[in-house]
Write an enzyme that holds these catalytic residues in place. Structure first.
Site, PDB file in Angstrom:
ATOM      1  N   LEU A 137       2.048   2.306   8.214  1.00  0.00           N
ATOM      2  CA  LEU A 137       1.940   3.344   9.234  1.00  0.00           C
ATOM      3  C   LEU A 137       1.859   2.650  10.583  1.00  0.00           C
ATOM      4  O   LEU A 137       1.280   1.562  10.705  1.00  0.00           O
ATOM      5  CB  LEU A 137       0.685   4.199   9.018  1.00  0.00           C
ATOM      6  CG  LEU A 137       0.606   5.028   7.730  1.00  0.00           C
ATOM      7  CD1 LEU A 137      -0.757   5.714   7.636  1.00  0.00           C
ATOM      8  CD2 LEU A 137       1.714   6.062   7.668  1.00  0.00           C
ATOM      9  N   ASP A 138       2.428   3.276  11.603  1.00  0.00           N
ATOM     10  CA  ASP A 138       2.309   2.724  12.945  1.00  0.00           C
ATOM     11  C   ASP A 138       0.841   2.609  13.336  1.00  0.00           C
ATOM     12  O   ASP A 138      -0.020   3.337  12.819  1.00  0.00           O
ATOM     13  CB  ASP A 138       3.019   3.621  13.959  1.00  0.00           C
ATOM     14  CG  ASP A 138       4.526   3.681  13.731  1.00  0.00           C
ATOM     15  OD1 ASP A 138       5.064   2.756  13.107  1.00  0.00           O
ATOM     16  OD2 ASP A 138       5.145   4.661  14.188  1.00  0.00           O
ATOM     17  N   LYS A 139       0.557   1.724  14.272  1.00  0.00           N
ATOM     18  CA  LYS A 139      -0.815   1.506  14.729  1.00  0.00           C
ATOM     19  C   LYS A 139      -1.519   2.829  15.052  1.00  0.00           C
ATOM     20  O   LYS A 139      -2.654   3.055  14.627  1.00  0.00           O
ATOM     21  CB  LYS A 139      -0.812   0.604  15.958  1.00  0.00           C
ATOM     22  CG  LYS A 139      -2.174   0.464  16.623  1.00  0.00           C
ATOM     23  CD  LYS A 139      -2.070  -0.263  17.952  1.00  0.00           C
ATOM     24  CE  LYS A 139      -3.413  -0.262  18.688  1.00  0.00           C
ATOM     25  NZ  LYS A 139      -3.331  -0.880  20.027  1.00  0.00           N
TER      26      LYS A 139
END
Length: 324
Positions: A137-139
């Protein structure tokens, strides 16, 4: 300190005549074939007490004896960072990642990442590719993420992702009042001019397929449920921006906060203060890599997204309530 690997197994009849490295991969599935080959060459994996070569043939009833010190697949440091674990057994771990937590160490994020936290929680993950993480998942995207705890589980989960049999559902809040759900089938690749961004591209991109349906329509915003058939970098963010409905708070694909004409002070403050893209991975479905049993996990929306939706409900009601 990493423990030595000490295993002993007889060659079954169905592997009679198989290559040594192939038989070893079948009998010791927690280790990759390349790693087993290295152990064979170093004399740490023996056949009836004698060294061999990976291509040597083995006979039914022979005993493969492994006594080796495994190298770490990763050399990142363990750090005591709290994890919100939803489910865990000897094969997998499912967690709820908070927004702001980077998944892998990289330039600019050498530590303080999810990988560092996982290595403190389960040091054996150092033996697995990417510490067992099979998707990311993106940050600044929150929500559910599955981690393999063995090489066999890792291989199985990767295969499920490649077969598109893993169900992933997200909640997103978009700019603009959408009129209906739909599907975006558009390849994604590096932006031709801004190399830190991804984009829908006409050539050279990877296939990307996103489905979305409406959940709530506000005066100038829309809450949607999104499911993925592929897992490209920034896929939901790129596809919704491509549809002219970028995610609220997305600094890369939405730009500055878009303030509706006549917005209340409360709505203006909520939109300007929202710290990230409004995206949460709320549901995850997969087959257990060891038992094949179907597993379904759900997690609630995080507090920042709950607060944003509350402001939208109060301050940005539908222009036409009958149509909502």
């Amino acid at each position: 300190m990493t423990d030595r690997v000490t295993l002993d197994a007889p060659v079954p009849g169905e592997l009679d005549g198989a290559r040594l490295d192939q038989a070893a991969a079948q009998l010791f599935p927690d280790y990759s074939r390349s790693r087993l080959q290295a152990w064979i060459r170093r004399g740490e994996l023996l056949v009836d007490g004698k060294p061999g070569r990976p291509r040597d043939r083995v006979s039914s009833g022979a005993r493969l004896q492994l006594d080796a010190m495994p190298e770490q697949a990763v050399d990142w440091q363990a750090q005591d960072i709290a994890l919100d674990i939803v489910y865990e057994d000897e094969d997998i771990l499912v967690l709820n990642k908070p927004a702001g937590l980077v998944v892998h160490p990289a330039a600019g994020h050498a530590d303080g990442t999810l990988v560092n936290a996982l290595l403190a929680h389960a040091p054996q993950l150092a033996q697995l590719p990417r510490a067992g993480i099979v998707h990311r998942l993106d940050k600044d995207t929150s929500g559910l993420l599955v981690v393999a705890r063995s090489l066999a589980a890792h291989a199985d989960l990767v295969a499920q992702l490649q077969a598109r049999s893993v169900h992933r559902e997200y909640c997103a809040v978009c700019v603009g009042r959408m009129t209906g759900g739909g599907t975006v089938d558009a390849p994604i690749g590096r932006h031709p001019r801004q190399r830190k961004k991804m984009a829908v591209v006409s050539s050279g991109g990877k296939p990307a397929l996103t489905h979305y349906r409406l959940e709530q329509r506000f005066g100038h915003h829309t809450r949607i449920a999104v499911t993925l058939e592929t897992g490209r970098t920034h896929q939901i963010r790129v596809h919704m921006a491509h549809r002219k409905h970028p995610l609220v708070g997305d600094p890369v694909y939405a730009g500055r906060p878009r303030i509706p004409a006549g917005a209340s002070a409360a709505l203006i403050d909520a939109l300007r203060a929202f710290p990230r893209q409004a995206l949460h991975a709320r549901a995850l479905g997969l087959e257990h890599p060891a038992t094949g049993a179907p597993l379904q996990f759900d997690c609630p929306l995080p507090p920042d997204l709950v607060r944003l939706l509350a402001v939208l409900e109060a301050e940005d009601p539908p222009i036409d309530p009958a149509a909502a």
